[in-house]
Design an enzyme around this catalytic site. Structure first.
Site, PDB file in Angstrom:
ATOM      1  N   GLU A   1       5.522  -2.753   9.308  1.00 51.61           N
ATOM      2  CA  GLU A   1       4.581  -2.017   8.587  1.00 51.61           C
ATOM      3  C   GLU A   1       3.395  -3.043   8.688  1.00 51.61           C
ATOM      4  O   GLU A   1       3.359  -4.094   8.754  1.00 51.61           O
ATOM      5  CB  GLU A   1       4.666  -1.785   7.151  1.00 51.61           C
ATOM      6  CG  GLU A   1       3.750  -0.932   6.583  1.00 51.61           C
ATOM      7  CD  GLU A   1       3.769  -0.503   5.068  1.00 51.61           C
ATOM      8  OE1 GLU A   1       4.807  -1.271   4.498  1.00 51.61           O
ATOM      9  OE2 GLU A   1       3.100   0.134   4.543  1.00 51.61           O
TER      10      GLU A   1
ATOM     11  N   GLY B   1       3.731 -10.526   0.459  1.00 47.78           N
ATOM     12  CA  GLY B   1       4.935 -10.525  -0.460  1.00 47.78           C
ATOM     13  C   GLY B   1       6.153 -10.110   0.022  1.00 47.78           C
ATOM     14  O   GLY B   1       7.177 -10.695   0.098  1.00 47.78           O
ATOM     15  N   ALA B   2       6.446  -8.836   0.452  1.00 47.19           N
ATOM     16  CA  ALA B   2       7.442  -8.401   0.729  1.00 47.19           C
ATOM     17  C   ALA B   2       7.570  -7.021   1.209  1.00 47.19           C
ATOM     18  O   ALA B   2       6.501  -6.398   1.222  1.00 47.19           O
ATOM     19  CB  ALA B   2       8.607  -8.372  -0.771  1.00 47.19           C
ATOM     20  N   MET B   3       8.698  -6.317   1.814  1.00 48.96           N
ATOM     21  CA  MET B   3       8.740  -5.062   2.564  1.00 48.96           C
ATOM     22  C   MET B   3       9.876  -4.402   2.330  1.00 48.96           C
ATOM     23  O   MET B   3      11.113  -4.999   2.160  1.00 48.96           O
ATOM     24  CB  MET B   3       8.576  -5.748   4.146  1.00 48.96           C
ATOM     25  CG  MET B   3       8.590  -4.383   4.981  1.00 48.96           C
ATOM     26  SD  MET B   3       7.174  -3.347   4.592  1.00 48.96           S
ATOM     27  CE  MET B   3       7.812  -1.834   5.234  1.00 48.96           C
ATOM     28  N   GLU B   4       9.816  -3.047   2.232  1.00 50.40           N
ATOM     29  CA  GLU B   4      10.703  -2.237   1.550  1.00 50.40           C
ATOM     30  C   GLU B   4      11.450  -1.528   2.970  1.00 50.40           C
ATOM     31  O   GLU B   4      11.909  -0.505   2.473  1.00 50.40           O
ATOM     32  CB  GLU B   4      10.106  -1.127   0.916  1.00 50.40           C
ATOM     33  CG  GLU B   4       9.093   0.067   1.662  1.00 50.40           C
ATOM     34  CD  GLU B   4       7.578  -0.387   1.670  1.00 50.40           C
ATOM     35  OE1 GLU B   4       7.188  -1.559   1.592  1.00 50.40           O
ATOM     36  OE2 GLU B   4       6.827   0.567   2.094  1.00 50.40           O
TER      37      GLU B   4
ATOM     38  N   HIS C   1       9.187  -3.210  -7.184  1.00 46.56           N
ATOM     39  CA  HIS C   1       8.329  -2.801  -6.356  1.00 46.56           C
ATOM     40  C   HIS C   1       8.925  -2.088  -5.037  1.00 46.56           C
ATOM     41  O   HIS C   1       8.957  -0.962  -4.788  1.00 46.56           O
ATOM     42  CB  HIS C   1       7.142  -3.371  -6.170  1.00 46.56           C
ATOM     43  CG  HIS C   1       6.017  -2.873  -5.294  1.00 46.56           C
ATOM     44  ND1 HIS C   1       5.213  -2.392  -5.670  1.00 46.56           N
ATOM     45  CD2 HIS C   1       5.936  -2.787  -3.712  1.00 46.56           C
ATOM     46  CE1 HIS C   1       4.277  -1.506  -4.601  1.00 46.56           C
ATOM     47  NE2 HIS C   1       4.958  -2.090  -3.756  1.00 46.56           N
ATOM     48  N   GLU C   2       9.520  -3.037  -4.424  1.00 43.18           N
ATOM     49  CA  GLU C   2      10.171  -2.699  -3.159  1.00 43.18           C
ATOM     50  C   GLU C   2      11.443  -1.746  -3.253  1.00 43.18           C
ATOM     51  O   GLU C   2      11.686  -1.019  -2.465  1.00 43.18           O
ATOM     52  CB  GLU C   2      10.697  -3.833  -2.431  1.00 43.18           C
ATOM     53  CG  GLU C   2       9.684  -5.155  -2.338  1.00 43.18           C
ATOM     54  CD  GLU C   2       8.391  -4.610  -1.510  1.00 43.18           C
ATOM     55  OE1 GLU C   2       8.517  -3.661  -0.696  1.00 43.18           O
ATOM     56  OE2 GLU C   2       7.242  -5.218  -1.833  1.00 43.18           O
TER      57      GLU C   2
ATOM     58  N   GLU D   1       1.737   3.373  -2.193  1.00 45.58           N
ATOM     59  CA  GLU D   1       1.629   1.839  -2.826  1.00 45.58           C
ATOM     60  C   GLU D   1       0.918   2.287  -3.883  1.00 45.58           C
ATOM     61  O   GLU D   1       1.567   1.400  -4.949  1.00 45.58           O
ATOM     62  CB  GLU D   1       0.364   1.171  -1.829  1.00 45.58           C
ATOM     63  CG  GLU D   1       1.222   0.802  -0.360  1.00 45.58           C
ATOM     64  CD  GLU D   1       2.324   0.035  -0.671  1.00 45.58           C
ATOM     65  OE1 GLU D   1       2.757  -0.333  -1.721  1.00 45.58           O
ATOM     66  OE2 GLU D   1       3.343  -0.046   0.544  1.00 45.58           O
TER      67      GLU D   1
END
Ligand code: ARG
Ligand code: ZN
Length: 869
Positions: A116, A256-259, A292-293, A315
């Protein structure tokens, strides 16, 4: 050149199946893609691809002649293709050399991906856009030695040996997904495992992969994951849909992070925790990012975005969902205060400067520049306002409608609003203004009380200042939650629209209107915008006694905190007698009914960056000096109380990261912080008392939260005790990269004349590496965003931190534009600053602009900051 929302065209080809084969090699990975295409529109087949070396290309099994296709730096075009066909390409890529940390790259000897928003095109030729959904089968092959784990999305359907001491795994993801959700990880990892039974009784295997030897540090993330999964079932009726859910933590990550579907990838700093290395704030962030993820599995993955202009569809909604989870886990008032603090600290300045953009932007050069607080946090506020207006039951029905109607598709913000229309029958079209207009609305409330008629009339007026390319603004719907209290802080009921009420939510949708509350007892104190019911700037004229009444007794804890902040701001920016403020703060601290976490928040004065938003032109030196003086005065006045309260809190014998324990530590550390603020102005006896107190706090700290708090306390003492503690800290943790990040961050954020030269020294430290975003941000971002007095050089003439930040942006831009660009924002507010800051900040931006080679990312933001676009 820029991409525009109005140019959106539906894709001309569908990809019904995507079969990928990866033969992993650090410098020459081969990627074969077999893509089954179906034409659904007109035009040539244009695939996106960057930095790919094409090895072979076949259409329906036959090699394509070189004149049958055309390759540019960003595309592969094939002119004549049948209505249905299979395209097979093989490309070579170099993960080892990929320091953009986008596409397939290596981190600590492992392969990992970040796709992403537009990273998949660095892996293979593909219609890399979120409205092309496809079913993926992925074969990963690598040497057995060094790469025991071969992971991708979905379910593992096959694995075995391959030639030459290699092995392979085949993964199949049964859900259609856009390319940005693709993920692959290969390498040596330890795994922390658990299972969860879902609401329909299915068992899901949960696996968190971390650096070898670190699996115990995944326990908290696992606990947070299980709580998130169950919460999403209960709060939103959303169940997980695969039999396996994996998370991998990596050290080198741009954010931070990725889903990614079934295989989330995290920055290790947001996953690994134990009491000796992580602070309470880290635990809190881990909990919220894990949630969140995970929540993206529905808000993002099952229902994705039609195009990147709709980014906040996933988001904003997902942030709103994770905030709801954190509030349920940790307390609604405290969570709301923290969320609003973050919104004001990061989003309000965006809206007030040259980089202002709507929650749904209308054009961009690099979409990576739009992963902003506006899209995330303001986007979340809009969802929250919708819920406030329709109420929790209808909100849930609207979300059920949204998820059911758009499951498996790529949707738009209009689709989201239509779900509210479908379940209520009302018109929600005015809400689109919140998505399309930049700028923070101002809400002016003018109360007038008629003592004879016992009515309180409120004039409500909204306005939004012009922002770049948006000179005029239409009104937005603003939910105003309000109540009244008496001057001694007792809640008062009142009449509204024929009913007796204690609190109402009025939705202001016009530019201005007046409402009348009836049966209002004498001298009402208005408490407006409770719980921060809309992301606006509230302006209200009232006697100071009203503000103090709310500080002491508003039943809405948010407004109690809010009022205290405003009073503190006025003291700092306009001067005045701090005694009444100190009294009210003392009463709050002694109030046994209030939570420690809330008291810790209310003790923290507005930050220098926050105060800058309320001063024109901004004078960072004046802000720094006045804030310091007010804090020192409060410290001196309240010292006996602070000291008693501090001594009365016994640190827990065994550490627990839960919210209540964290609240206790937060309060004790806030008490220490306020006491230490008196150091500079105290007499010698008090100084040695304070110095001893900070040293003892450090010596007894048995967790990272207390250690960091003690180190900050020692900053006020400075000199020998501070240096010794820093050295000891380094020696103890030199093999813990996440802790050494904190060591860099702490020094970069120290408001002290020596800091700039220290930062310069640290940038040449053996442990400093600008190629590792966490380390780079620890030093550079902390100077630019968290240390205004040093950044703006208030301690000595011409000692700005701007030059250092510019050098760093240009260095990192050469290999990691996405991360470099994030820092441009720190200089973009220059027009609001007084001379000479303003000229110096502008010159710094011009230096960036004049650099011989700039990425699109940095160029877009710098040009905008300088009004060149
Ligand atoms: N979707 C990810 C998240 O919110 C963030 C991806 C950020 N991507 C980027 N190019 N900045 O969890
Ligand atoms: Zn997200």
């Amino acid at each position: 050149r820029p991409i525009r929302l109005t140019d959106y065209k539906a894709p001309a080809y569908r990809v019904s199946a995507t079969d990928l084969t990866f033969r992993l090699d650090p410098t020459a990975t081969r990627v074969t893609a077999r893509l089954r295409f179906e034409r659904i529109g007109d035009g040539p087949l244009v695939l996106l691809g960057e930095r790919l070396k094409l090895i072979t290309i076949k259409l329906d099994g036959a090699d394509l002649a070189p004149d049958a296709y055309e390759i540019t730096a960003e595309t592969l075009t094939i002119h004549d293709v049948p209505a249905q066909f299979v395209l097979e390409t093989e490309v070579e890529i170099n993960p080892q050399d990929n320091k953009t940390l986008e596409g397939l790259y290596m981190s600590s000897g492992r392969y990992c991906t970040q796709c992403e928003a537009e990273g998949f095109r660095k892996i293979t030729y593909f219609p890399d856009r979120p409205d092309v959904l496809s079913k993926y089968t992925v074969r990963v092959e690598a040497p057995k030695a060094g790469f025991p784990h071969l992971l991708s999305n979905g379910n593992l359907i096959e694995q075995g040996d391959a030639e030459a001491d290699r092995h392979y795994a085949v993964w199949e993801d049964p859900f259609n997904k856009p390319s940005y959700l693709f993920a692959l990880v290969a390498g040596e990892l330890d795994v922390y495992e658990d299972t969860l039974t879902t609401m329909s009784g299915r068992t899901v295997d949960l696996k968190i992969y971390v650096d070898t030897g670190m699996s115990a540090r995944a326990a908290y993330a696992m606990d947070a994951l299980k709580r998130s999964m169950t919460w999403d079932e209960q709060a939103y009726g959303r169940e997980y849909d695969l039999d396996l859910f994996m998370i991998v933590a990596v050290r080198d990550f741009n954010f931070g992070a990725m889903e990614n579907k079934g295989l989330n990838i995290f920055n290790a700093s947001l996953l690994l925790a134990d009491p000796t290395t992580a602070t309470d704030a880290d635990y809190e962030r881990i909990e919220s990012v894990v949630a969140h993820e995970y929540f993206h599995n529905w808000s993002g993955n099952r229902v994705t975005c039609r195009d990147w202009f709709q980014l906040c569809l996933k988001e904003g909604l997902t942030v709103y969902r994770d905030q709801g989870f954190s509030a349920d886990e940790r307390g609604h008032a405290v969570q709301r205060i923290k969320d609003v603090k973050a919104l004001r600290a990061r989003q309000f300045p965006e809206d007030a400067g040259p980089l202002a953009h709507p929650v749904r932007p209308s054009s961009y050069l690099k979409i990576d520049n739009f992963y902003t607080a506006t899209i995330y946090e303001k986007g979340a506020e809009i969802v929250g306002m919708l819920k406030t207006v329709v109420g929790p039951k209808v909100y849930r029905a609207a979300l059920d409608h949204y998820f059911t109607t758009h499951d498996g598709t790529a949707a738009t913000l209009e689709d989201f609003l239509k779900s509210f229309e479908a379940v209520t029958g009302d018109d929600f079209s005015q809400w689109l203004n919140w998505y399309t207009q930049a700028g923070t609305p101002r809400l002016k409330v003018t109360p007038s009380y008629d003592a004879v008629a016992k009515t309180l009339t409120l004039n409500l007026a909204q306005s939004t200042a012009p922002t770049p390319s948006q000179p005029t603004k239409a009104p937005v719907p603003i939910p105003v939650r309000l109540g009244i209290l008496s001057e001694d802080g007792i809640p008062q009921s009142f009449g509204f629209e024929g009913h007796s009420q204690t609190e109402i939510t009025y939705v202001l949708s016009e530019a201005s209107t007046a409402i009348t509350l009836t049966d209002v007892a004498d001298a009402p104190v208005l408490s407006a915008l409770r719980h921060f019911s809309a992301p606006v700037i509230l302006e209200i004229e009232e006697p100071q006694s009203h503000a103090y009444a709310r500080f002491r007794g508003d039943m809405d804890p948010f407004n109690r905190w809010e009022t205290a902040q405003r009073l503190a701001r006025d003291l700092i920016l306009s001067g005045g007698d701090p005694a009444p403020y100190a009294d009210a703060l003392k009463a709050t601290l002694l109030d046994g009914a209030l939570e420690p976490a809330f008291k810790a928040l209310i003790m923290a004065l507005p930050t220098e960056q926050g105060l800058a938003q309320d001063m024109t032109p901004v004078d960072p030196a004046a802000i720094h000096t006045h804030r310091k003086a007010v804090k020192a005065a409060l410290s001196a006045t309240l010292y006996p109380t602070l000291r008693d309260l501090y001594d009365a809190i016994q640190p827990a014998v065994t550490f627990s990261p839960d919210a209540q324990s964290a609240g206790g530590r937060a309060l004790r550390n806030a008490l220490l912080d306020l006491m230490m603020a008196g150091y500079g102005t105290a007499d010698e006896t008090r100084q040695s008392e304070l110095s001893a107190l900070a040293s003892a706090h450090y010596a007894r700290a048995d967790n990272m939260t207390d250690m960091i708090a003690a180190l900050s306390a020692l900053m006020s003492v400075h000199g020998e005790p501070y240096e010794a503690a820093l050295d000891g800290f380094y020696a103890r943790f030199k093999h813990e990269p996440l802790v050494i990040d904190k060591w860099f961050a702490l020094q970069a954020a120290c408001p002290h004349p020596e800091t700039l030269s220290r930062i310069d020294r640290l940038s040449r430290h053996a442990d400093f590496d600008p190629k590792v975003p966490n380390r780079w941000r620890a030093l550079v971002q902390n100077l630019a965003s968290n240390n205004p007095s040093v950044f703006h050089g208030v301690f000595a003439p011409d000692s700005y931190g701007y030059g250092f930040v510019v050098d760093q942006i240009l260095t990192v831009d050469e290999f990691n534009p996405m991360t470099a660009a994030r820092l441009v924002e720190s200089l973009s507010g220059y027009k609001r600053y007084a001379s000479p800051y303003r000229e110096a900040m502008k010159a710094a931006l011009e230096t960036i602009m004049a650099a011989p080679k700039l990425s699109k990312n940095v160029a877009e933001l710098t040009a905008k900051a300088l009004d060149q676009k």
